[in-house]
Write an enzyme that holds these catalytic residues in place. Sequence first.
Site, PDB file in Angstrom:
ATOM      1  CG  ASP A  72     -23.964  17.623 -35.434  1.00  0.00           C
ATOM      2  OD1 ASP A  72     -24.715  18.139 -36.148  1.00  0.00           O
ATOM      3  OD2 ASP A  72     -23.089  16.657 -35.758  1.00  0.00           O
TER       4      ASP A  72
ATOM      5  CG  HIS B  66     -31.564  24.402 -36.167  1.00  0.00           C
ATOM      6  ND1 HIS B  66     -30.549  23.608 -35.995  1.00  0.00           N
ATOM      7  CD2 HIS B  66     -31.837  24.549 -37.507  1.00  0.00           C
ATOM      8  CE1 HIS B  66     -29.978  23.474 -37.180  1.00  0.00           C
ATOM      9  NE2 HIS B  66     -30.710  23.900 -38.222  1.00  0.00           N
TER      10      HIS B  66
ATOM     11  CG  LEU C 212     -22.100  30.157 -17.052  1.00  0.00           C
ATOM     12  CD1 LEU C 212     -21.167  28.979 -16.956  1.00  0.00           C
ATOM     13  CD2 LEU C 212     -23.610  29.544 -17.500  1.00  0.00           C
TER      14      LEU C 212
HETATM   15  C1  FPP Z   1     -25.981  21.498 -35.655  1.00  0.00           C
HETATM   16  O1  FPP Z   1     -27.198  20.697 -35.769  1.00  0.00           O
HETATM   17  C2  FPP Z   1     -26.686  22.678 -34.947  1.00  0.00           C
HETATM   18  C3  FPP Z   1     -26.657  23.936 -35.380  1.00  0.00           C
HETATM   19  C4  FPP Z   1     -25.771  24.248 -36.489  1.00  0.00           C
HETATM   20  C5  FPP Z   1     -27.345  25.061 -34.837  1.00  0.00           C
HETATM   21  C6  FPP Z   1     -27.038  25.051 -33.155  1.00  0.00           C
HETATM   22  C7  FPP Z   1     -28.334  25.711 -32.732  1.00  0.00           C
HETATM   23  C8  FPP Z   1     -28.970  25.626 -31.826  1.00  0.00           C
HETATM   24  C9  FPP Z   1     -29.054  24.692 -30.892  1.00  0.00           C
HETATM   25  C10 FPP Z   1     -30.349  26.661 -31.543  1.00  0.00           C
HETATM   26  C11 FPP Z   1     -29.933  27.448 -30.196  1.00  0.00           C
HETATM   27  C12 FPP Z   1     -28.742  28.028 -30.030  1.00  0.00           C
HETATM   28  C13 FPP Z   1     -28.560  29.224 -29.478  1.00  0.00           C
HETATM   29  C14 FPP Z   1     -27.153  29.729 -29.132  1.00  0.00           C
HETATM   30  C15 FPP Z   1     -29.520  30.237 -29.277  1.00  0.00           C
HETATM   31  P1  FPP Z   1     -27.161  20.119 -37.504  1.00  0.00           P
HETATM   32  O2  FPP Z   1     -28.179  21.011 -38.147  1.00  0.00           O
HETATM   33  O3  FPP Z   1     -25.952  19.921 -38.111  1.00  0.00           O
HETATM   34  O4  FPP Z   1     -27.827  18.484 -37.130  1.00  0.00           O
HETATM   35  P2  FPP Z   1     -27.867  17.548 -38.200  1.00  0.00           P
HETATM   36  O5  FPP Z   1     -26.312  16.861 -38.321  1.00  0.00           O
HETATM   37  O6  FPP Z   1     -28.677  16.409 -37.481  1.00  0.00           O
HETATM   38  O7  FPP Z   1     -28.057  17.915 -39.622  1.00  0.00           O
END
Ligand code: FPP
Length: 248
Positions: free
Chosen positions: A19, A36, A130
């Site tokens: 997050d 992201h 893994l």
């Molecule tokens: C939450 O942060 C994150 C996500 C919903 C997406 C996670 C994706 C990645 C880390 C990209 C790479 C992953 C793979 C598996 C290729 P948020 O957007 O909710 O952050 P915020 O709380 O600051 O708004």
Amino acid sequence: MRRSFALVRVPQHVAIIMDGNGRWAQRRGLPRAAGHRAGLSAVRMSIERCMTLGIGVLTIFAFSTENWRRPQAEVGLLMGLFLEALDAEIDELAAQGVCIRFVGARGHLAPALVTRMSEAEVRTQANSRLTLVIAMAYGGRHDIVDAAKRLAIEVKAGTLHPELIDEARFNEQLALHGLPDPDLLIRTGGDHRISNFLLWNLAYTELWFSDRLWPEFSADDFATAVAAFGERQRRYGQTSAQVSDPSC
Ligand code: FPP
């Protein structure tokens, strides 16, 4: 004080709620999608750390069932990033001995992405260094409901007696079947909640919350979480004395 639990104990299975990507980007005046993309480095770091430390399973929460509610543009960018990342990383992951498994409801994902996910699973299924579980369009409640439905179908067909349904049998129907429950859950981004992640499997998982935003979660942070896990005494309902001395 006598402490009989091992001080350097490595979890077998680490789960991560990644997050803070959006905030990381917004604080830099960048679009959320940039956060992201930046989060990909922390994913690579976590995979590398698991392999170095001998952690057998890493489960990451890439996209929840609730994330479909995000603005369509962000969902589209995320899906594009998943496809791009899979294409870019699959050769290296396969060569490193990573077995990739996706969990979640694939029904609403783009057919091209679903195809690549299945190809990655087939291509890496014999790898054993893994197991990387990527939760994509996953929801813990949905996982449990799905398991209940499958058992109900067996009961209705007369192939399963309700008396035979126990925790082990139920577990076999869940997305993580065949894998040990997570020992350690890491959540970055400062919030202290489970957000409909592996609700059943996290029953006895040690929780580690970090204020770091996911893109800045470092190898040192990962090591700190694992070291903290090694210091925890897992009691599974027993007393501390019983765990310290099983003859109690
Ligand atoms: C939450 O942060 C994150 C996500 C919903 C997406 C996670 C994706 C990645 C880390 C990209 C790479 C992953 C793979 C598996 C290729 P948020 O957007 O909710 O952050 P915020 O709380 O600051 O708004």
